[in-house]
Design an enzyme around this catalytic site. Sequence first.
Site, PDB file in Angstrom:
ATOM      1  N   SER A 267      63.554  -8.095  46.001  1.00 50.19           N
ATOM      2  CA  SER A 267      63.036  -8.506  44.695  1.00 50.19           C
ATOM      3  C   SER A 267      61.572  -8.138  44.495  1.00 50.19           C
ATOM      4  O   SER A 267      60.822  -7.959  45.477  1.00 50.19           O
ATOM      5  CB  SER A 267      63.203 -10.028  44.630  1.00 50.19           C
ATOM      6  OG  SER A 267      62.345 -10.613  43.708  1.00 50.19           O
TER       7      SER A 267
ATOM      8  N   TYR B 262      60.597 -18.021  47.837  1.00 50.60           N
ATOM      9  CA  TYR B 262      61.672 -17.042  47.613  1.00 50.60           C
ATOM     10  C   TYR B 262      61.224 -15.645  48.058  1.00 50.60           C
ATOM     11  O   TYR B 262      61.919 -14.958  48.811  1.00 50.60           O
ATOM     12  CB  TYR B 262      62.046 -17.038  46.130  1.00 50.60           C
ATOM     13  CG  TYR B 262      63.023 -15.983  45.709  1.00 50.60           C
ATOM     14  CD1 TYR B 262      64.379 -16.113  45.977  1.00 50.60           C
ATOM     15  CD2 TYR B 262      62.600 -14.853  45.018  1.00 50.60           C
ATOM     16  CE1 TYR B 262      65.290 -15.148  45.574  1.00 50.60           C
ATOM     17  CE2 TYR B 262      63.495 -13.880  44.606  1.00 50.60           C
ATOM     18  CZ  TYR B 262      64.836 -14.025  44.885  1.00 50.60           C
ATOM     19  OH  TYR B 262      65.730 -13.069  44.482  1.00 50.60           O
TER      20      TYR B 262
ATOM     21  N   LYS C 247      62.729 -13.430  51.131  1.00 51.43           N
ATOM     22  CA  LYS C 247      63.265 -12.080  50.908  1.00 51.43           C
ATOM     23  C   LYS C 247      62.528 -11.064  51.785  1.00 51.43           C
ATOM     24  O   LYS C 247      63.146 -10.159  52.361  1.00 51.43           O
ATOM     25  CB  LYS C 247      63.127 -11.707  49.425  1.00 51.43           C
ATOM     26  CG  LYS C 247      64.165 -12.363  48.514  1.00 51.43           C
ATOM     27  CD  LYS C 247      65.537 -11.748  48.731  1.00 51.43           C
ATOM     28  CE  LYS C 247      66.612 -12.349  47.851  1.00 51.43           C
ATOM     29  NZ  LYS C 247      67.949 -11.817  48.161  1.00 51.43           N
TER      30      LYS C 247
END
Lengths: 315, 315
Positions: free
Chosen positions: A121, A145, A149
């Site tokens: 991402s 997050y 990732k």
Amino acid sequence: MNILITGGAGFLGQRLARGLLERGTLMGKPIASLTLLDVVRAPDFDDKRVRAETGDIADRSVLERCITTDTHAIFHLAAIVSGQAEADFELGMRINLDASRLLLDVCRTLGHAPRVLFTSSVAVYGGVLPDVVRDDTALNPQSSYGTQKAIAELLLCDYSRRGFVDGRVLRLPTISVRPGKPNAAASSFASGIIREPLNGERAVCPVNGSTRLWLLSPQQAIESLIAGCELDQAALGLWPVVNLPGLSVSVTDMVDALKEVAGEEVASLIDWKPDPKIEKIVGSWPGAWDVSRGEKLGLSADNSFADVIRAFRKG
Amino acid sequence: MNILITGGAGFLGQRLARGLLERGTLMGKPIASLTLLDVVRAPDFDDKRVRAETGDIADRSVLERCITTDTHAIFHLAAIVSGQAEADFELGMRINLDASRLLLDVCRTLGHAPRVLFTSSVAVYGGVLPDVVRDDTALNPQSSYGTQKAIAELLLCDYSRRGFVDGRVLRLPTISVRPGKPNAAASSFASGIIREPLNGERAVCPVNGSTRLWLLSPQQAIESLIAGCELDQAALGLWPVVNLPGLSVSVTDMVDALKEVAGEEVASLIDWKPDPKIEKIVGSWPGAWDVSRGEKLGLSADNSFADVIRAFRKG
């Protein structure tokens, strides 16, 4: 060719499954089976090749049930989205980190080095960034997050370097326009401010119009996932990570495109209500990154955001 | 001020302990206790402030015994070195990744956000690198050790951003000259080719003379660890990672410095026997990185490698 999609009941997972089934082949081989693993049951595809599995992806026995020595390719899409991973730290760590590692480790233990594709991402980037992020720009995620990732990327690269898997990471731009309901992603508005007005509903935009986003349509995302999975390991060299091509647009650009496609009245359904929490997360993401490597690998972006909206309207 | 040093029986751990005890204070406060945790018992310091603890650092109960709400600062030095982590994947993951995460998590659960310093390494870099690595150069580790260190960095940054710890990472150059015996680090030769000849013993150099290393003496490393621990979080901004200043020298430069300090005959005790495994790992590391941020933060390198050898001879 036996394929596993984690997060297979999700929006991208279902679309990817449909894309693969229509195509019929992956990496030049006919698709014999397609397993869709998720916490909820994937909808019925009415296709004998499809098998829906439900279970907790952070539970090793669930992964061992879904990954066998007959599994040739794995698309690992299952994730806790950015807003939720920020709100529930332990859940984010469990699914975004532990489950990703477990998946790699089940493959390692089986020993047949299947092709494994992780999606990553824009959120892996953050902090002080150049206007256009380069392939060699350091990761400095400003969300849990993004951190999770980035860690999953590093794990996949090492497992791949060691020959435990034939891995690759595709860093996805923010996907817009997603159909359905808003979700807990900090970027949920990037679909909502288009989707809701087109449905005659009001939508809240929690960020400033000048906020720059890096976008990819669902259609293009699926094409990129399949093309990315089919890339030769050799083509990726020492770094099996690809920043996917996308569109760099400001939120104002997005609203202008909405006006162009659907008219002023539809666009007037957007309420501008800044939310500092969302502005902080989304504002830490890059608005554009260098796409030359992705393009050289044969991956491409959408033509324009107006085109993306038109495709969304067609459904 | 109650301090924990993990890897406290190791070479750097013992030196750091000695440095702290001589200093008597950390972050402006008198040192009340200093716990040295390791798998083997740290030697007796004959100092009432020192407590030696033995245990497996990947065992949560061991960390819970050593970290309490009274713990103010933690130097996390315990690690499986590069060569061993490459040879024993599971052990490296367990100590370099799992134990680092456990340590952070015990702090999170206690809730008092102690100051936590992680040491990292040149090995987080790799792949295609500029001649001088910048702060914003992406990590692309080409060893499991480098991967595990890069992941521990990301975890510490996120735990720190969330306020679970007051964290910072110091990326150490290769430490030379280490006293004692060779170890399983791929960089072990960087001490061995100086130490063994000075002791009248032959030493093997497994890399080419043109191989460039980024070096720091043990003395300077200890000073940097203490200064780095004392840095205000605010001074670190959005990125609590510091590339420590070091010396960029080729292996030939090192041997020339040895000749300068100890004479041609001593330097002739080096046997050049290239080892492709070691060349691959060490060759993937940067030979220099930009030190402007580190220097601005008040951290410094050694004057010259000849000075480093002279300091080593004095003991």
